[in-house]
Design a protein around this motif. Structure first.
Motif, PDB file in Angstrom:
ATOM      1  N   LYS A   1     -48.469  26.507  31.908  1.00  0.00           N
ATOM      2  CA  LYS A   1     -48.112  27.188  32.487  1.00  0.00           C
ATOM      3  C   LYS A   1     -46.375  27.027  32.737  1.00  0.00           C
ATOM      4  O   LYS A   1     -45.800  28.345  32.387  1.00  0.00           O
ATOM      5  N   PHE A   2     -45.866  26.169  33.163  1.00  0.00           N
ATOM      6  CA  PHE A   2     -44.381  25.878  31.948  1.00  0.00           C
ATOM      7  C   PHE A   2     -44.049  26.475  31.191  1.00  0.00           C
ATOM      8  O   PHE A   2     -42.492  27.315  31.188  1.00  0.00           O
ATOM      9  N   GLY A   3     -44.574  26.434  30.157  1.00  0.00           N
ATOM     10  CA  GLY A   3     -44.310  26.815  28.974  1.00  0.00           C
ATOM     11  C   GLY A   3     -44.198  28.497  28.947  1.00  0.00           C
ATOM     12  O   GLY A   3     -42.933  28.734  28.367  1.00  0.00           O
ATOM     13  N   GLU A   4     -45.053  28.799  29.544  1.00  0.00           N
ATOM     14  CA  GLU A   4     -45.300  30.188  29.546  1.00  0.00           C
ATOM     15  C   GLU A   4     -44.193  30.798  30.397  1.00  0.00           C
ATOM     16  O   GLU A   4     -43.790  31.784  30.744  1.00  0.00           O
ATOM     17  N   GLU A   5     -43.709  30.567  31.802  1.00  0.00           N
ATOM     18  CA  GLU A   5     -42.180  30.537  31.762  1.00  0.00           C
ATOM     19  C   GLU A   5     -41.415  30.930  30.758  1.00  0.00           C
ATOM     20  O   GLU A   5     -41.080  31.903  31.445  1.00  0.00           O
ATOM     21  N   LEU A   6     -41.280  29.659  30.759  1.00  0.00           N
ATOM     22  CA  LEU A   6     -40.356  29.642  29.858  1.00  0.00           C
ATOM     23  C   LEU A   6     -39.984  30.488  28.593  1.00  0.00           C
ATOM     24  O   LEU A   6     -38.752  31.261  28.247  1.00  0.00           O
ATOM     25  N   MET A   7     -41.426  30.737  28.233  1.00  0.00           N
ATOM     26  CA  MET A   7     -41.192  31.523  26.779  1.00  0.00           C
ATOM     27  C   MET A   7     -40.889  33.296  27.384  1.00  0.00           C
ATOM     28  O   MET A   7     -41.408  34.537  26.930  1.00  0.00           O
ATOM     29  N   GLU A   8     -41.147  33.524  28.526  1.00  0.00           N
ATOM     30  CA  GLU A   8     -41.003  34.894  29.640  1.00  0.00           C
ATOM     31  C   GLU A   8     -40.098  36.016  28.711  1.00  0.00           C
ATOM     32  O   GLU A   8     -38.949  35.628  28.947  1.00  0.00           O
ATOM     33  N   GLY A   9     -40.765  36.980  28.096  1.00  0.00           N
ATOM     34  CA  GLY A   9     -39.590  37.764  27.411  1.00  0.00           C
ATOM     35  C   GLY A   9     -39.129  36.966  26.297  1.00  0.00           C
ATOM     36  O   GLY A   9     -38.522  38.567  25.814  1.00  0.00           O
TER      37      GLY A   9
ATOM     38  N   CYS B   1     -50.373  21.926  25.167  1.00  0.00           N
ATOM     39  CA  CYS B   1     -50.126  22.877  25.783  1.00  0.00           C
ATOM     40  C   CYS B   1     -49.290  23.327  24.728  1.00  0.00           C
ATOM     41  O   CYS B   1     -49.140  23.471  23.331  1.00  0.00           O
ATOM     42  N   MET B   2     -50.138  25.036  24.317  1.00  0.00           N
ATOM     43  CA  MET B   2     -50.235  25.641  23.178  1.00  0.00           C
ATOM     44  C   MET B   2     -49.735  26.975  23.732  1.00  0.00           C
ATOM     45  O   MET B   2     -50.397  28.263  24.133  1.00  0.00           O
ATOM     46  N   VAL B   3     -48.174  27.684  23.599  1.00  0.00           N
ATOM     47  CA  VAL B   3     -47.986  28.593  24.244  1.00  0.00           C
ATOM     48  C   VAL B   3     -47.666  29.602  23.387  1.00  0.00           C
ATOM     49  O   VAL B   3     -47.271  29.632  22.271  1.00  0.00           O
ATOM     50  N   SER B   4     -48.027  30.639  23.236  1.00  0.00           N
ATOM     51  CA  SER B   4     -47.909  31.801  22.177  1.00  0.00           C
ATOM     52  C   SER B   4     -47.009  33.265  23.301  1.00  0.00           C
ATOM     53  O   SER B   4     -47.760  33.560  24.285  1.00  0.00           O
ATOM     54  N   SER B   5     -46.296  33.687  22.906  1.00  0.00           N
ATOM     55  CA  SER B   5     -45.073  34.850  24.026  1.00  0.00           C
ATOM     56  C   SER B   5     -45.382  35.617  22.824  1.00  0.00           C
ATOM     57  O   SER B   5     -44.345  35.746  21.510  1.00  0.00           O
ATOM     58  N   PRO B   6     -45.163  37.030  23.042  1.00  0.00           N
ATOM     59  CA  PRO B   6     -45.908  37.489  24.176  1.00  0.00           C
ATOM     60  C   PRO B   6     -46.978  37.280  24.503  1.00  0.00           C
ATOM     61  O   PRO B   6     -47.442  36.965  23.536  1.00  0.00           O
ATOM     62  N   THR B   7     -47.524  37.542  25.687  1.00  0.00           N
ATOM     63  CA  THR B   7     -49.201  36.696  25.641  1.00  0.00           C
ATOM     64  C   THR B   7     -49.497  37.738  26.710  1.00  0.00           C
ATOM     65  O   THR B   7     -49.094  38.974  26.786  1.00  0.00           O
ATOM     66  N   TYR B   8     -50.559  37.959  27.283  1.00  0.00           N
ATOM     67  CA  TYR B   8     -51.145  38.920  28.030  1.00  0.00           C
ATOM     68  C   TYR B   8     -52.117  37.973  29.542  1.00  0.00           C
ATOM     69  O   TYR B   8     -52.774  37.365  29.348  1.00  0.00           O
TER      70      TYR B   8
ATOM     71  N   TYR C   1     -61.045  34.765  35.874  1.00  0.00           N
ATOM     72  CA  TYR C   1     -59.715  33.927  35.823  1.00  0.00           C
ATOM     73  C   TYR C   1     -58.319  33.305  36.828  1.00  0.00           C
ATOM     74  O   TYR C   1     -57.623  34.082  37.088  1.00  0.00           O
ATOM     75  N   PRO C   2     -58.870  32.222  37.506  1.00  0.00           N
ATOM     76  CA  PRO C   2     -58.994  31.307  38.673  1.00  0.00           C
ATOM     77  C   PRO C   2     -57.424  31.259  38.232  1.00  0.00           C
ATOM     78  O   PRO C   2     -55.989  31.326  38.790  1.00  0.00           O
ATOM     79  N   HIS C   3     -56.870  31.208  36.953  1.00  0.00           N
ATOM     80  CA  HIS C   3     -55.290  30.661  36.409  1.00  0.00           C
ATOM     81  C   HIS C   3     -55.327  31.162  35.144  1.00  0.00           C
ATOM     82  O   HIS C   3     -55.274  31.052  34.195  1.00  0.00           O
ATOM     83  N   PRO C   4     -54.628  32.294  35.412  1.00  0.00           N
ATOM     84  CA  PRO C   4     -54.383  33.637  33.572  1.00  0.00           C
ATOM     85  C   PRO C   4     -53.700  33.355  33.250  1.00  0.00           C
ATOM     86  O   PRO C   4     -52.610  33.377  32.381  1.00  0.00           O
ATOM     87  N   ILE C   5     -53.585  31.666  32.372  1.00  0.00           N
ATOM     88  CA  ILE C   5     -52.275  31.209  31.449  1.00  0.00           C
ATOM     89  C   ILE C   5     -53.678  30.997  30.296  1.00  0.00           C
ATOM     90  O   ILE C   5     -55.180  31.544  30.549  1.00  0.00           O
ATOM     91  N   ALA C   6     -53.070  30.572  28.681  1.00  0.00           N
ATOM     92  CA  ALA C   6     -53.468  30.421  27.842  1.00  0.00           C
ATOM     93  C   ALA C   6     -54.672  31.398  26.940  1.00  0.00           C
ATOM     94  O   ALA C   6     -55.398  30.945  26.661  1.00  0.00           O
ATOM     95  N   ALA C   7     -54.188  32.650  27.283  1.00  0.00           N
ATOM     96  CA  ALA C   7     -55.403  33.813  26.769  1.00  0.00           C
ATOM     97  C   ALA C   7     -55.380  33.979  25.047  1.00  0.00           C
ATOM     98  O   ALA C   7     -56.716  34.196  25.329  1.00  0.00           O
ATOM     99  N   GLN C   8     -54.875  33.397  24.260  1.00  0.00           N
ATOM    100  CA  GLN C   8     -54.497  33.435  23.238  1.00  0.00           C
ATOM    101  C   GLN C   8     -55.666  32.480  22.880  1.00  0.00           C
ATOM    102  O   GLN C   8     -56.360  33.190  22.200  1.00  0.00           O
TER     103      GLN C   8
ATOM    104  N   SER D   1     -43.678  30.723  20.261  1.00  0.00           N
ATOM    105  CA  SER D   1     -44.721  29.927  20.572  1.00  0.00           C
ATOM    106  C   SER D   1     -44.382  28.072  20.779  1.00  0.00           C
ATOM    107  O   SER D   1     -42.705  27.731  20.230  1.00  0.00           O
ATOM    108  N   ILE D   2     -44.491  27.409  21.479  1.00  0.00           N
ATOM    109  CA  ILE D   2     -44.681  26.116  22.171  1.00  0.00           C
ATOM    110  C   ILE D   2     -46.011  25.543  21.975  1.00  0.00           C
ATOM    111  O   ILE D   2     -46.903  26.315  21.712  1.00  0.00           O
ATOM    112  N   VAL D   3     -45.857  24.347  20.905  1.00  0.00           N
ATOM    113  CA  VAL D   3     -47.234  23.508  21.371  1.00  0.00           C
ATOM    114  C   VAL D   3     -46.543  21.778  21.946  1.00  0.00           C
ATOM    115  O   VAL D   3     -45.360  21.170  20.767  1.00  0.00           O
ATOM    116  N   ALA D   4     -47.609  21.500  22.629  1.00  0.00           N
ATOM    117  CA  ALA D   4     -47.295  20.141  22.617  1.00  0.00           C
ATOM    118  C   ALA D   4     -48.519  19.226  22.571  1.00  0.00           C
ATOM    119  O   ALA D   4     -49.082  19.807  22.849  1.00  0.00           O
TER     120      ALA D   4
END
Length: 173
Positions: free
Chosen positions: A130-138, A155-162, A64-71, A142-145
Motif C-alpha cells: 500500500k505504501f509503495g502504491e501511494e508513493l507511485m501514485e501519478g 511488495c511489487m508495485v507497478s504504476s499506473p495501476t487500476y 477486494y476488501p483491500h484493492p491493491i496489487a492489481a497487476q 515500478s517498485i519491487v522489495a
C-alpha cells in the motif's frame, strides 16, 4: 523458486481494460474460489454471495476488501474457446483466472465443481504494498522489495495501476 517465477510472470503480463466502463454484473464462479491473503493474513481477495435478482438467485463473486496489487493478483474472466481447447478441465461458461496469481494458481484457487478452492497466502506485505502504491501514485514505474535472506517478494508495485473492483463488478467500488 515458485514465487520468483510467479512474480516474473506477473511483471510480464500486460493488462488492458476499459476502466471507464464498470461492468454491471459480477464475475461469478461455479464454486467458491480460494481466498488470497498477504503474509500477515490480511484478506486481499475473497468471495461474496451476490443476489442478482429474485428469479436469478445468488452467485459467488470475487471481492477486494483491500484493492491493491492489481497487476500481481490479476483478475477473472470467462473461459474463451482457446482456453477450453488447451485445458480439458474448462468448459463453456467457466470463470477462470485470466492474469496474475489468479491465472497462475487457477487450478488451486478454483477447486472442483461444487468443491471450494484452496486458500493462497502470498509473501506480499499489505502495508508495504500500500505504501509503495501511494508513493507511485501519478508516476510511471515500478517498485519491487525482496527479503534477501529468503527471496520472498514483499511488495511489487507497478504504476499506473487500476482498481480490481472495476473488473469484477464488486459492489464496494
Amino acid at each position: 523458486m515458485v514465487w520468483l517465477v510467479c512474480c516474473i510472470v506477473a511483471v510480464m503480463l500486460i493488462i488492458s481494460c476499459d476502466c471507464g466502463k464498470k461492468k454491471s454484473y459480477p464475475i461469478q464462479a461455479k464454486s467458491e474460489r480460494g481466498i488470497i491473503t498477504d503474509r500477515n493474513g490480511i484478506v486481499l481477495v475473497t468471495n461474496d454471495s451476490v443476489m442478482l435478482s429474485d428469479s436469478a438467485g445468488t452467485v459467488i463473486a470475487r471481492s477486494y476488501p483491500h484493492p491493491i496489487a492489481a497487476q500481481l493478483i490479476g483478475h477473472l474472466g470467462e473461459a474463451a474457446q482457446i482456453d477450453i481447447d488447451d485445458d480439458e478441465d474448462y468448459s463453456l461458461g467457466d470463470i477462470i483466472g485470466m492474469t496474475g496469481v489468479e491465472k497462475y494458481y487457477d487450478k488451486i484457487l478454483r477447486g472442483e465443481r461444487g468443491v471450494p478452492g484452496k486458500n493462497l497466502k502470498l509473501t506480499i506485505d499489505y502495508e508495504l504494498q500500500k505504501f509503495g502504491e501511494e508513493l507511485m501514485e501519478g508516476l510511471d514505474g515500478s517498485i519491487v522489495a525482496i527479503e534477501p535472506s529468503t527471496g520472498e517478494v514483499l511488495c511489487m508495485v507497478s504504476s499506473p495501476t487500476y482498481n480490481p473492483r472495476l473488473l469484477s463488478g464488486d459492489s464496494t467500488s
